[in-house]
Design a protein around this motif. Sequence first.
Motif, mmCIF file in Angstrom:
data_model
loop_
_atom_site.group_PDB
_atom_site.id
_atom_site.type_symbol
_atom_site.label_atom_id
_atom_site.label_comp_id
_atom_site.label_asym_id
_atom_site.label_seq_id
_atom_site.Cartn_x
_atom_site.Cartn_y
_atom_site.Cartn_z
ATOM 1 N N GLN A 9 0.833 -1.201 0.000
ATOM 2 C CA GLN A 9 0.000 0.000 0.000
ATOM 3 C C GLN A 9 0.868 1.252 0.000
ATOM 4 O O GLN A 9 1.973 1.258 0.562
ATOM 5 C CB GLN A 9 -0.951 0.011 1.203
ATOM 6 N N TYR A 57 5.368 -2.005 13.042
ATOM 7 C CA TYR A 57 4.278 -2.954 13.275
ATOM 8 C C TYR A 57 4.556 -3.732 14.558
ATOM 9 O O TYR A 57 5.686 -4.178 14.798
ATOM 10 C CB TYR A 57 4.172 -3.899 12.084
ATOM 11 N N ASP A 59 -6.916 4.966 9.032
ATOM 12 C CA ASP A 59 -7.360 3.716 8.405
ATOM 13 C C ASP A 59 -6.500 3.309 7.222
ATOM 14 O O ASP A 59 -6.215 2.123 7.022
ATOM 15 C CB ASP A 59 -8.823 3.851 7.941
ATOM 16 N N TRP A 60 -6.080 4.293 6.402
ATOM 17 C CA TRP A 60 -5.307 3.928 5.216
ATOM 18 C C TRP A 60 -3.958 3.312 5.575
ATOM 19 O O TRP A 60 -3.340 2.620 4.760
ATOM 20 C CB TRP A 60 -5.098 5.140 4.292
ATOM 21 N N PHE A 72 -3.744 1.282 8.289
ATOM 22 C CA PHE A 72 -4.111 0.112 9.101
ATOM 23 C C PHE A 72 -3.799 0.318 10.584
ATOM 24 O O PHE A 72 -3.546 -0.632 11.309
ATOM 25 C CB PHE A 72 -3.393 -1.156 8.576
ATOM 26 N N HIS A 73 -3.784 1.604 11.006
ATOM 27 C CA HIS A 73 -3.552 1.970 12.412
ATOM 28 C C HIS A 73 -2.202 1.479 12.930
ATOM 29 O O HIS A 73 -2.017 1.321 14.136
ATOM 30 C CB HIS A 73 -4.689 1.460 13.298
ATOM 31 N N GLN A 74 -1.273 1.224 12.023
ATOM 32 C CA GLN A 74 0.084 0.924 12.440
ATOM 33 C C GLN A 74 0.791 2.224 12.824
ATOM 34 O O GLN A 74 0.264 3.315 12.610
ATOM 35 C CB GLN A 74 0.817 0.192 11.312
#
Length: 608
Positions: free
Chosen positions: A204, A225, A343-344, A346-348
């Motif tokens: 992404q 992550y 959100d884009w 993925f909350h990493q």
Amino acid sequence: MENINNRKHKQKTIDQCGDNENKNEKNTTENVIQESCKNLKGDVLNYSNDKKTNKITNHIPREEKTKFLRINFEIDLLSVGLFLCGLLTRMYKLEEPKNIVFDELHYGKYVSLYMKNTFFFDSHPPLGKQLIAAVAYLAGFDGKFKFDKIAGPHDSIMTSAFQASLEGGLASITKGQPLLVAHGSQITLRHTHGRTCWMHSHNQVYPIRYPDKRGSSHQQQVTCYSFKDVNNWWIVKRPNKHDLVVEQPIDVINHGDVIQLVHGITSRALNSHDVAAPVSPQCQEVSCYIDYNVSMPAQNLWRVEILNKDQNGESWHTIQSLIRLIHVDTNTALKFTGRQLPDWGFHQHEVAADRIINQDDTVWNVEEHRYTKSEDQKERERELVTAEMIPTAATSLTFWEKFFELHYKMMFSGTESVQNHMYSSEPFEWPLMSRGIAYWVSSTSNAQIHLIGNLLLWYSGTIGLLIYFVLLIFYLLRRRRLCYDLDENTWEQFQLIGELFLIGYLFHYIPYFFVERTLFLHHYLPAFTFKTLLLAALIEHIHYLNTHIFKVKFFNYIFILLISLWLLSIFYVFLKFTVLCYGATPLTTNDIINLRWKDTWDFIVHKN
């Protein structure tokens, strides 16, 4: 007749004394008699007629014996009474309910882990749990609860070196891996201090524009992550080499060397450029470079700085070497910002490049490591997915290295995972007890245990703080004008109240305003203890003013009456809320509603 006899006896005694004066005897007893006789000569007229005084007693003074040990034993009945009341109310129905209540689940688990010599990370001082474990051991408990992880829970919060020194867990992965990082090494880079996470990338890309209208590079996302993942693997590469296979002799990376980091799965190089980071715009964006054939060339060179090279040498070592990666083109350091992506992403967690180089969040270390064996990308991917090391020898840390790391993590780990909880509260809510904590609720009725204080005592203590502070300012201003309302002893006692109780209260309360972690009402209890002691001392001081300063008996009687009614009211509130203290009384919905004196109190109603 009696007077004549007395006079004869007195004269006889005087004569005897006169004779004694002519003698130089060294006898101690006679010297005492001589001294007594001299007194008699000078005071003949005042001689008593009492028969008891007619006897002259030879008295030899005794020297006091030196006391080497003195033990004074006092019993404060009031303190003993308070202790017994506290003990009785604490032990009453302690065996009920027959269920696990609140943190008892964790304490039982921790006791088991202690008894099995299994490491776990405890963010609190461990003595209390160790004492419970000792009592459990003496009671015959063997600790054998069933757990899946042998290495222990929360060991991932420790540094890679600490984990690798434990049996099982990470140690089973890292014991057999190569020690020296070289050209062609496949590595995972872990953020060393603070939150546990690994540098990560995926296919992404960053959004073209952010909600605040700022633009991005639209390059491949790089994040941190918090879980093990195949996308955490990177390949170390010399800029002037293209073959990634590690050959003998290995090309070791040293302090100051410039490298590229190629993402293992996507084969794109770690990159940074003069574009604002998505969540921390004061920093630069970090990405994996995609060649869009636009006027944004790759800037993918990074200089390795080994921070502890004095201890572990100039070469880059697995686990042990603490490094910073400095972006060559912009002289910025690769940094874990601690901010979460939306959100884009993925909350990493966000990874950026910061111009402030010397900070904990720019420190990384290699955790997992293997040498690349194949030049084929597909084959490399299969190797990364199936990577598994064979344990050979444990990584060793000294006791003191483990000791200091563990205490560092205990002090600062609470700031790493701020989470919302339905019964969490903020420090400004505690003085007025806006929220309690549900500890337990019965599955068959509305019986429940709820941490909640005595509302009357809670508010009285808060008001007492304000009154003491006002009185303190009043006395200080008066003394500034040489108006001494209190004698020196009383003033010193009033100051001592503040030094002990007011400062103690502030010391246990104010720091929570600067703590970034989930907080609950029970964090206020140490401060509340000091507040209650201050209230008692303040009441005693007001009583002193009534009796020694104002000296109006009527006011003093009214004050004593009001204090008596106040104490009775506190006892009434205690009795009313005991149903929430012991959890032994089934409650109806109306009972719960009647106990909800404040709208912010969240009692549980799940049975009609």
